[in-house]
Design a protein around this motif. Structure first.
Motif, short mmCIF file in Angstrom:
data_model
loop_
_atom_site.label_atom_id
_atom_site.label_comp_id
_atom_site.label_asym_id
_atom_site.label_seq_id
_atom_site.Cartn_x
_atom_site.Cartn_y
_atom_site.Cartn_z
N GLY A 58 20.03 59.67 52.66
CA GLY A 58 20.03 60.36 53.97
C GLY A 58 18.80 60.50 54.82
O GLY A 58 18.44 61.22 55.63
N LEU A 59 18.04 59.22 54.81
CA LEU A 59 16.75 59.06 55.08
C LEU A 59 16.92 58.91 56.66
O LEU A 59 15.91 59.19 57.46
N PHE A 60 17.65 57.50 56.96
CA PHE A 60 17.82 57.28 58.16
C PHE A 60 19.04 56.42 58.56
O PHE A 60 19.81 56.10 57.54
N SER A 61 19.46 56.16 59.71
CA SER A 61 20.48 55.61 59.99
C SER A 61 20.55 54.25 60.61
O SER A 61 19.17 53.83 61.02
N SER A 62 21.42 53.40 60.93
CA SER A 62 21.50 52.22 61.41
C SER A 62 20.76 52.37 63.00
O SER A 62 19.98 51.52 63.48
N GLU A 63 21.04 53.49 63.65
CA GLU A 63 20.44 53.48 65.09
C GLU A 63 19.35 53.85 64.83
O GLU A 63 18.46 53.45 66.01
N ASP A 64 18.64 54.66 63.89
CA ASP A 64 17.32 54.65 63.80
C ASP A 64 16.67 53.37 63.74
O ASP A 64 15.68 53.18 64.42
N ILE A 65 17.16 52.43 63.03
CA ILE A 65 16.70 51.18 62.82
C ILE A 65 16.55 50.55 64.07
O ILE A 65 15.43 49.69 64.43
N GLU A 66 17.48 50.53 64.82
CA GLU A 66 17.60 49.74 66.36
C GLU A 66 16.67 50.24 67.13
O GLU A 66 16.19 49.42 68.06
N GLN A 67 16.43 51.63 67.14
CA GLN A 67 15.53 52.07 68.19
C GLN A 67 14.13 52.20 67.66
O GLN A 67 13.39 52.60 68.61
N TYR A 68 13.87 51.91 66.61
CA TYR A 68 12.43 51.98 66.21
C TYR A 68 11.59 51.02 66.74
O TYR A 68 12.14 49.91 67.03
N ALA A 69 10.14 51.24 67.36
CA ALA A 69 9.14 50.46 67.98
C ALA A 69 8.26 50.32 66.93
O ALA A 69 7.58 51.10 66.38
N LEU A 70 7.83 48.83 66.83
CA LEU A 70 6.71 48.58 66.06
C LEU A 70 5.53 48.63 66.66
O LEU A 70 5.42 48.25 67.93
N SER A 71 4.43 48.85 65.93
CA SER A 71 3.21 49.09 66.29
C SER A 71 2.51 47.57 66.42
O SER A 71 3.05 46.75 66.18
N ASP A 72 1.38 47.16 67.24
CA ASP A 72 0.65 45.98 67.26
C ASP A 72 0.52 45.64 65.95
O ASP A 72 0.32 44.17 65.66
N ALA A 73 -0.34 46.27 65.11
CA ALA A 73 -0.31 46.05 63.72
C ALA A 73 0.76 45.35 62.93
O ALA A 73 0.61 44.49 62.31
N ASP A 74 1.82 46.18 63.01
CA ASP A 74 3.21 45.70 62.30
C ASP A 74 3.44 44.40 63.01
O ASP A 74 3.97 43.50 62.23
#
Length: 119
Positions: A58-74
């Motif tokens: 129950g850590l995260f959903s597919s929607e969480d993955i789609e909305q995640y914003a990467l940092s410049d370092a990432d």
């Protein structure tokens, strides 16, 4: 070996490359496709495992993955990883181009010298 240790592989195999098809370009393309297929297969397996573990806990959903914003370092880390994969996939062509360039450097220098000296 720890995860922090970078493994450096030999750039090119020793000896003459065997060819299986009448057109050596088909062999080169097949090698590239197979290298890419191997990389994709491992990546998909790891992604599948990660998503299953996350769902089970129950850590995260597919929607969480789609909305995640990467940092410049990432983004920089991803770009470096993309470059490594690209180098591996194109390794066979790069090796052959390096061999060709090494043999042509002598010829090129001779032509340049002749042009510069009008002769």
């Amino acid at each position: 070996m720890s995860d922090d240790t970078e493994v450096t592989l030999q750039r090119k195999a020793k000896g003459k490359r065997p060819y299986y098809f009448s057109d050596s370009d088909v062999d080169r393309l097949l090698s590239m496709v197979m290298a890419l297929t191997g990389e994709l297969s491992v990546t998909r397996d790891r992604l599948d495992t990660l998503e299953r573990v996350a769902a089970a806990k129950g850590l995260f959903s597919s929607e969480d993955i789609e909305q995640y914003a990467l940092s410049d370092a990432d983004m920089e880390a991803r770009a470096a990883r993309h470059q490594t994969i690209f180098k591996e996939v194109t390794r066979i062509i790069v090796g052959e181009l390096e061999d060709l360039e090494a043999s042509e450097d002598r010829d090129y220098s001779t032509v340049v010298s002749q042009v510069e000296n009008d002769g």
